[in-house]
Design a protein around this motif. Structure first.
Motif, PDB file in Angstrom:
ATOM      1  N   ILE A  23      -0.883  -2.907  -5.904  1.00 23.08           N
ATOM      2  CA  ILE A  23      -0.017  -1.835  -5.417  1.00 23.08           C
ATOM      3  C   ILE A  23      -0.827  -0.555  -5.323  1.00 23.08           C
ATOM      4  N   ARG A  24      -0.731   0.116  -4.192  1.00 21.94           N
ATOM      5  CA  ARG A  24      -1.166   1.510  -4.149  1.00 21.94           C
ATOM      6  C   ARG A  24       0.092   2.346  -4.370  1.00 21.94           C
ATOM      7  N   ASP A  25       0.198   2.932  -5.540  1.00 22.42           N
ATOM      8  CA  ASP A  25       1.373   3.727  -5.894  1.00 22.42           C
ATOM      9  C   ASP A  25       1.243   5.091  -5.226  1.00 22.42           C
ATOM     10  N   ALA A  26       2.011   5.291  -4.159  1.00 20.62           N
ATOM     11  CA  ALA A  26       1.855   6.473  -3.309  1.00 20.62           C
ATOM     12  C   ALA A  26       2.672   7.655  -3.820  1.00 20.62           C
ATOM     13  N   GLY A  27       2.490   7.974  -5.096  1.00 20.01           N
ATOM     14  CA  GLY A  27       3.140   9.129  -5.691  1.00 20.01           C
ATOM     15  C   GLY A  27       4.217   8.755  -6.685  1.00 20.01           C
ATOM     16  N   SER A  28       4.058   9.198  -7.922  1.00 19.11           N
ATOM     17  CA  SER A  28       5.072   8.950  -8.943  1.00 19.11           C
ATOM     18  C   SER A  28       4.927   9.975 -10.065  1.00 19.11           C
ATOM     19  N   PRO A  29       6.052  10.523 -10.553  1.00 20.61           N
ATOM     20  CA  PRO A  29       5.992  11.443 -11.681  1.00 20.61           C
ATOM     21  C   PRO A  29       5.905  10.728 -13.029  1.00 20.61           C
ATOM     22  N   THR A  56       5.923  -0.684   1.704  1.00 23.18           N
ATOM     23  CA  THR A  56       7.381  -0.807   1.769  1.00 23.18           C
ATOM     24  C   THR A  56       8.124   0.466   1.424  1.00 23.18           C
ATOM     25  N   ASP A  57       7.474   1.396   0.727  1.00 28.05           N
ATOM     26  CA  ASP A  57       8.124   2.601   0.194  1.00 28.05           C
ATOM     27  C   ASP A  57       9.171   2.257  -0.856  1.00 28.05           C
ATOM     28  N   ALA A  58       8.986   1.120  -1.524  1.00 27.13           N
ATOM     29  CA  ALA A  58       9.904   0.743  -2.593  1.00 27.13           C
ATOM     30  C   ALA A  58       9.858   1.749  -3.737  1.00 27.13           C
ATOM     31  N   GLY A  59      10.970   1.894  -4.412  1.00 25.98           N
ATOM     32  CA  GLY A  59      11.021   2.726  -5.606  1.00 25.98           C
ATOM     33  C   GLY A  59      11.707   4.046  -5.417  1.00 25.98           C
ATOM     34  N   ALA A  82      -1.907   7.315  -6.891  1.00 24.33           N
ATOM     35  CA  ALA A  82      -2.218   8.532  -6.148  1.00 24.33           C
ATOM     36  C   ALA A  82      -1.714   9.774  -6.878  1.00 24.33           C
ATOM     37  N   GLY A  83      -1.474   9.642  -8.177  1.00 26.91           N
ATOM     38  CA  GLY A  83      -0.961  10.781  -8.935  1.00 26.91           C
ATOM     39  C   GLY A  83       0.467  11.097  -8.538  1.00 26.91           C
ATOM     40  N   ARG A  84       0.875  12.322  -8.766  1.00 26.67           N
ATOM     41  CA  ARG A  84       2.217  12.769  -8.420  1.00 26.67           C
ATOM     42  C   ARG A  84       2.197  13.413  -7.031  1.00 26.67           C
ATOM     43  N   HIS A  85       3.289  13.231  -6.266  1.00 22.82           N
ATOM     44  CA  HIS A  85       3.387  13.902  -4.968  1.00 22.82           C
ATOM     45  C   HIS A  85       3.125  15.403  -5.125  1.00 22.82           C
ATOM     46  N   ILE A  86       2.539  15.988  -4.092  1.00 19.58           N
ATOM     47  CA  ILE A  86       2.364  17.447  -4.044  1.00 19.58           C
ATOM     48  C   ILE A  86       3.127  17.950  -2.823  1.00 19.58           C
ATOM     49  N   ALA A 123       0.801  -1.222   0.000  1.00 18.22           N
ATOM     50  CA  ALA A 123       0.000   0.000   0.000  1.00 18.22           C
ATOM     51  C   ALA A 123       0.832   1.270   0.000  1.00 18.22           C
ATOM     52  N   HIS A 124       2.147   1.144  -0.085  1.00 17.95           N
ATOM     53  CA  HIS A 124       3.007   2.316  -0.280  1.00 17.95           C
ATOM     54  C   HIS A 124       4.192   1.872  -1.112  1.00 17.95           C
ATOM     55  N   CYS A 125       4.079   2.087  -2.409  1.00 21.90           N
ATOM     56  CA  CYS A 125       5.068   1.609  -3.364  1.00 21.90           C
ATOM     57  C   CYS A 125       5.135   2.629  -4.495  1.00 21.90           C
ATOM     58  N   HIS A 126       6.274   2.711  -5.159  1.00 19.90           N
ATOM     59  CA  HIS A 126       6.447   3.688  -6.239  1.00 19.90           C
ATOM     60  C   HIS A 126       7.009   2.980  -7.468  1.00 19.90           C
ATOM     61  N   VAL A 127       6.153   2.659  -8.410  1.00 13.17           N
ATOM     62  CA  VAL A 127       6.590   2.077  -9.679  1.00 13.17           C
ATOM     63  C   VAL A 127       6.860   3.225 -10.647  1.00 13.17           C
ATOM     64  N   GLY A 128       8.015   3.173 -11.314  1.00 16.96           N
ATOM     65  CA  GLY A 128       8.372   4.248 -12.237  1.00 16.96           C
ATOM     66  C   GLY A 128       9.216   5.329 -11.603  1.00 16.96           C
TER      67      GLY A 128
END
Length: 363
Positions: free
Chosen positions: A88-94, A282-285, A112-116, A56-61
């Motif tokens: 995967i819940r992608d918790a922010g990725s550009p 995991t905050d992977a990525g 979750a779109g891109r981090h703000i 639930a906290h992963c960053h692909v890309g």
């Protein structure tokens, strides 16, 4: 397996923590608990079956420097799949990873779109970096682009103060979260420290990432509002190394990071004991490798969460929280099969016997 093939999973099917069945069938990529009539081309898998695991906290890309190319993103997603992570819940990725949605062999992603973030208050090349008067507009933009989630950076190091501090005024986050909710999106926020949490929770936030700053006086507020946390303990394990690197320039920040790390297990156990929902991430990525979901579950157990509850935080409970099915009748057949009962020893998660995605054995 051919398109007309049937997959038979037998042994123990963990449809829920206490809902154990002897077998299931996969027909046309969907789960059935009834043997299909006339099935002949049958592949059988034996073991203990769980719903596909959730990170639930992963960053692909994304890597430590910013967005990556599609080939690298594919390798990240495949590494997660090999570990049994199928949602995967992608918790922010550009990066634009929508192409993954067309790949039946890759995990499903909730974006979750891109981090703000506040201007110059986050990792370079990751986020939209804006000022508070722009927050509502950017939250609306990412709510429309994402898959029902928006990701804020709630706090970060303030170089003038030499320590962590909140990124947003209370009024700004209150208006932004209200706008996200109006558009049907939930909001989560990166938060390491203590002093951003009350404003975010009272503004209506749905989830806090990391939550190392959760203190005894804040726990009842989280519990009352039903705000979930995703502790990312495999990431928090890096705090001492980060603190060592900041000793000379930012000694207050370094000392703060060490304190947050030292109490990390007490923080997570206190949240769980109070009834705060806790999920695996995991905050992977960023700086962490992909495929660490089993390690994060083990960390939750080390923090004092009972093994079955830690397992739920990456399976039944996590899927329900994200609005995705588990091993229900008619659901997409996304599941992982193990040699032994993961409810007894969560370390079993580190060695999947078979991974089934959309009804196909992919590992």
């Amino acid at each position: 397996m051919s398109d007309g093939a049937v997959l038979h999973v037998k042994g123990r099917v963990l449809a829920g923590p206490d809902d154990v069945r002897d077998e299931l069938w996969v027909v046309g990529g969907r789960i059935s608990y009834d043997r299909p009539a006339g099935a002949r081309d049958i592949t059988t898998v034996d073991g203990w079956a769980l719903p596909g695991l959730v990170d639930a906290h992963c960053h692909v890309g994304l890597d430590a420097h910013g967005p990556v190319d599609a080939e690298t993103a594919e390798k990240q997603a495949l590494t997660d799949r090999e570990a049994g992570t199928l949602l995967i819940r992608d918790a922010g990725s550009p990066s634009d990873t929508r192409w993954i949605d067309d790949r039946a062999d890759l995990p499903k992603i909730i974006r979750a779109g891109r981090h703000i973030a506040r201007t110059r208050r986050y990792i370079r090349n990751y986020a939209w970096e804006i000022e508070p008067d722009e927050l509502v507009a950017y939250v609306a933009q990412e709510a429309r682009r994402g898959d029902g989630w928006v990701k804020l950076v709630g706090d970060w190091i303030d170089r003038d103060l030499g320590d962590l501090s909140p990124c947003w005024p209370r009024e700004a986050v209150q208006a932004a979260i209200a706008e996200a909710h109006r558009l049907g999106a939930r909001v989560t926020a990166h938060c390491f420290a203590e002093n951003s949490l009350r404003d975010l929770v009272e503004a209506g936030i749905d989830c806090i990432e990391h939550a190392t700053g959760l203190t005894e006086d804040l726990i009842p507020l989280f519990a009352e509002r039903g705000v979930a946390i995703v502790p990312t303990l495999v990431n928090i394990a890096t705090f001492p190394r980060l603190a060592d690197g900041g000793d000379t320039k930012f000694p207050r920040w370094s000392a703060h990071m060490r304190r947050l790390h030292e109490r990390r297990y007490d923080t997570v156990r206190g949240a769980y004991d109070a009834g705060i929902p806790v999920y695996v991430g995991t905050d992977a990525g960023g700086s962490l490798a992909h495929g660490l979901v089993a390690e994060e579950v083990a960390e939750l157990v080390a923090a004092g969460i009972p093994p079955v509850e830690a397992l739920s935080a990456t399976s039944w409970g996590a899927r329900a929280w994200l609005g995705r099915p588990g091993l229900e009748e008619g659901a997409p057949a996304d599941l992982v099969v193990y040699e032994a009962d993961p409810r007894v020893d969560v370390r079993v998660l580190a060695a999947p016997r078979r991974v089934v995605l959309d009804g196909r054995v992919v590992e």
